[in-house]
Design a protein around this motif. Structure first.
Motif: not given
Ligand SMILES: Nc1ncnc2c1ncn2[C@@H]1O[C@H](COP(=O)(O)OP(=O)(O)OP(=O)(O)O)[C@@H](O)[C@H]1O
Ligand SMILES: [Mg+2]
Lengths: 353, 249
Positions: A328-339, A289-294
């Protein structure tokens, strides 16, 4: 120099990607995006629940709740920047707890009792240091195994750390005979406040964040970490001992988990051999989420800090506003995908000639 | 004169591919030695043996006539041998200064890097090189054009070389003006007494800049020329196997 460039020079053409400078700046600095997301979430809840959400005590509580995750996420940031991953965090934490308690049990206090049995007001500073040493040792062991296996045996990090995840948790259960041990010896640390009304976990996590920031962004060590994640062969040809550096990075990951285990015992006054099982995924989520690239080579400690807060604020806000917290889980999951999609986009647009 | 850097009867195999078969090569101080050969002749492999990236299966590398074992690139660098690799070996996420100083960062307080100073020196090096860089000294080199990336790799090698500089197709991605600048740089480095090893497929360019030319074919040296001894036709003949002036084994 720029004005003397002859127009015939092919490589002097302005980069064609992406044309809008603002978009380019955003892509180059994904942390700004996640920071904006966090601010947006905070603003939304501040409007929805002005009396409860914005209270200082709520934020202090939040900061305390995320402290342990913050510590492991700092370590995970280093690992992920090398294009690696550390799934063994839960075993590092749990073994850290177990080693801390066993270290306390090595200290006799007369009769049958040990330092693990003392009441909160009878503990001594050096008991805590012994427990700390035990926890760090556990992290060191896990991290060293991870590092050796990944760097020298060239086992993919996902599988290497999956192995130490299982092995470490198993070892913890063996050492504990499957039951948890309670101890109040670390209570002054876990429940005290050196700074008025600020629980200790908060400044401790802050120190870890600052140390991580300096090591990653200001030290040569961090520079080499980025270089290895970016192009390990280039790092090697530049004379960097890539294997040794990776070993150190995985040790940082392991030790941060062991330290988190120490904090966990201090806060919960017990080991939690069945707990922490999703801490690895939470840390990876925060880092991503913080922008670190996998894919390695890109990342920041500040981004990770923001990434730790987004899920925590969401959950807290949903509870306060009476929404089912599972959202929360749903929202975080979606934000993660966007990130992560953002990261892909950045990669695709910047790689040229 | 003793060669400052030499490879003697070097073998290097990758699985079934024999990239070098008793390849020999010599470079002398204050001279530009061009290494030419067809695609796959083994030029890049030879440069990697000379710069410590690969250790040879057989044969030896000598520096100033003394046999050495270059076990990693660090060894070669410590002896003043710098390389511009064909693949450039840049870390795309670091900026130009980060790449130029990679592995040799200027430090503060022992462990911190001194990035502003590295950036300043990099800018100076680029100016000396005549590199019309760079839209942004802070940008990761991934955002650079192919020619700009190549310039970063060349500037890095030129900055650190004290004995030998090996350039594997350093002008491949460069425009006309930039190429001329690199050729000028090559001569300037040579005039400092450094040995320049120059790999290129551009034969007129090779004839222009080289004091000596060595031709590699199928992993072995087949011909050597001093300045003036060769022309394009003869080089092509040597590269394609129609001409040899050297025993190959
Ligand atoms: N790491 C490697 N693994 C396997 N084969 C390799 C490797 N490096 C080189 N080779 C093989 O060795 C041979 C020589 O390759 P090399 O790159 O040295 O040629 P070159 O003369 O530099 O060619 P070019 O002019 O195309 O750059 C080729 O057949 C190549 O496929
Ligand atoms: Mg080549």
């Amino acid at each position: 120099m720029t004005q003397t460039k002859p127009p015939a020079e092919t490589e002097s053409q302005e980069p064609v990607t992406p044309s809008v400078p603002f978009v380019r700046a955003l892509l180059r600095n994904p942390t700004m995006v996640t920071f904006a997301v966090l601010l947006g979430i905070i603003a939304a809840f501040s409007i929805l629940a002005p009396d409860t959400f914005t209270q200082r005590s709520n934020f202090v509580q939040l900061a305390q709740n995320v402290a342990i995750l913050t510590v492991v996420s700092v370590g995970t940031t280093f690992v992920i920047i090398t294009a690696g991953v550390d799934l063994s965090i839960p075993s590092g934490i749990v073994l850290g707890e177990v080693f801390a308690v066993h270290a306390l049990q090595l200290i006799g206090t007369g009769g049958d009792t040990t330092a693990a049995d003392v009441a909160a007001d009878q503990t001594k500073g050096w008991y805590m240091l012994v427990a700390l040493a035990g926890a760090l040792l556990a992290g060191l062991i896990i991290g060293t195994i991870n590092g050796l296996v990944v760097a020298y045996l060239k086992v993919p990090p996902l599988l290497a750390t999956l192995g130490t995840l299982g092995a470490g948790l198993g070892a913890a259960l063996i050492l504990q005979n499957g039951v948890n041990t309670a101890t109040y010896a670390l209570d002054p640390l876990g429940h005290g406040s050196w700074i008025a009304a600020v629980p200790n976990l908060i400044p401790i996590a802050l120190v870890v964040v600052v140390a991580g920031f300096i090591l990653l962004h200001m030290a040569v060590f961090g520079r080499h970490t980025f270089a290895i994640g970016s192009n390990p062969e280039a790092a090697r040809r530049a004379g960097i001992n890539v294997e040794r550096h990776l070993l150190k990075v995985y040790i940082i990951g392991g030790v941060s988990a062991g330290f988190a285990g120490f904090l966990s015992v201090a806060y919960f006054s017990t080991t939690s051999i069945g707990g922490h099982s999703t801490d690895n995924l939470q840390a990876i989520t925060a880092v991503a989420l913080g922008g670190t690239s996998l894919f390695g080579g890109v990342g920041s400690i500040i981004g990770t800090l923001i990434g730790v807060w987004i899920p925590a604020v969401l959950k807290n806000g949903f509870v306060i506003t009476g929404v089912q917290p599972y959202w929360q889980d749903v929202a975080v999951g979606l934000v993660l995908i966007v990130a992560v999609w953002f990261d892909q986009l950045r990669r695709r647009t910047r790689n040229r000639g | 004169m003793t060669p400052v850097l030499g490879a003697y009867r070097v073998m290097k195999t990758f699985g079934h591919v024999r990239a070098l078969r008793h390849a020999s090569f010599e470079a002398f101080p204050g001279e530009v030695t061009a290494l030419v050969g067809d695609n796959g002749a083994g030029k890049s492999t030879l440069t990697k043996v000379l710069s410590g990236v690969y250790s040879p299966d057989e044969g030896e590398v000598r520096i100033d006539g003394n046999p050495v074992r270059l076990s990693d690139p660090h060894d070669a660098k410590a002896r003043g041998i710098e390389t511009v690799y064909q693949d450039l070996a840049l870390a795309p996420d670091l900026d130009a200064a980060g790449n130029v100083f990679l592995g040799r960062e200027l430090r503060r307080f022992g462990i911190l890097h001194n990035h502003p100073e590295m950036r300043r020196r990099t800018a100076t090096a680029f100016r000396d090189l005549g590199v019309g860089l760079v839209q942004d000294m802070r940008a990761p080199v991934a955002e650079f054009s192919g020619g700009q990336k190549q310039s970063v790799a060349i500037a890095r090698a030129a900055m650190w070389a004290t004995k030998v500089i090996i350039m594997d197709e350093p002008t491949a991605a460069l425009g006309v003006i930039q190429t001329a600048k690199v050729l000028e740089l090559v001569e300037r480095i040579r005039d400092k007494g450094i040995a320049v090893v120059f790999i290129s497929h551009n034969l007129p360019q090779v004839l222009q800049v080289a004091d000596r030319i060595e031709v590699l074919r199928l992993g072995a040296r087949v011909a050597r020329f001093r300045r003036g001894e060769a022309d394009v036709d003869r080089l092509i003949a040597a590269i394609s196997g129609a001409y040899a002036n050297e025993e190959s084994s």
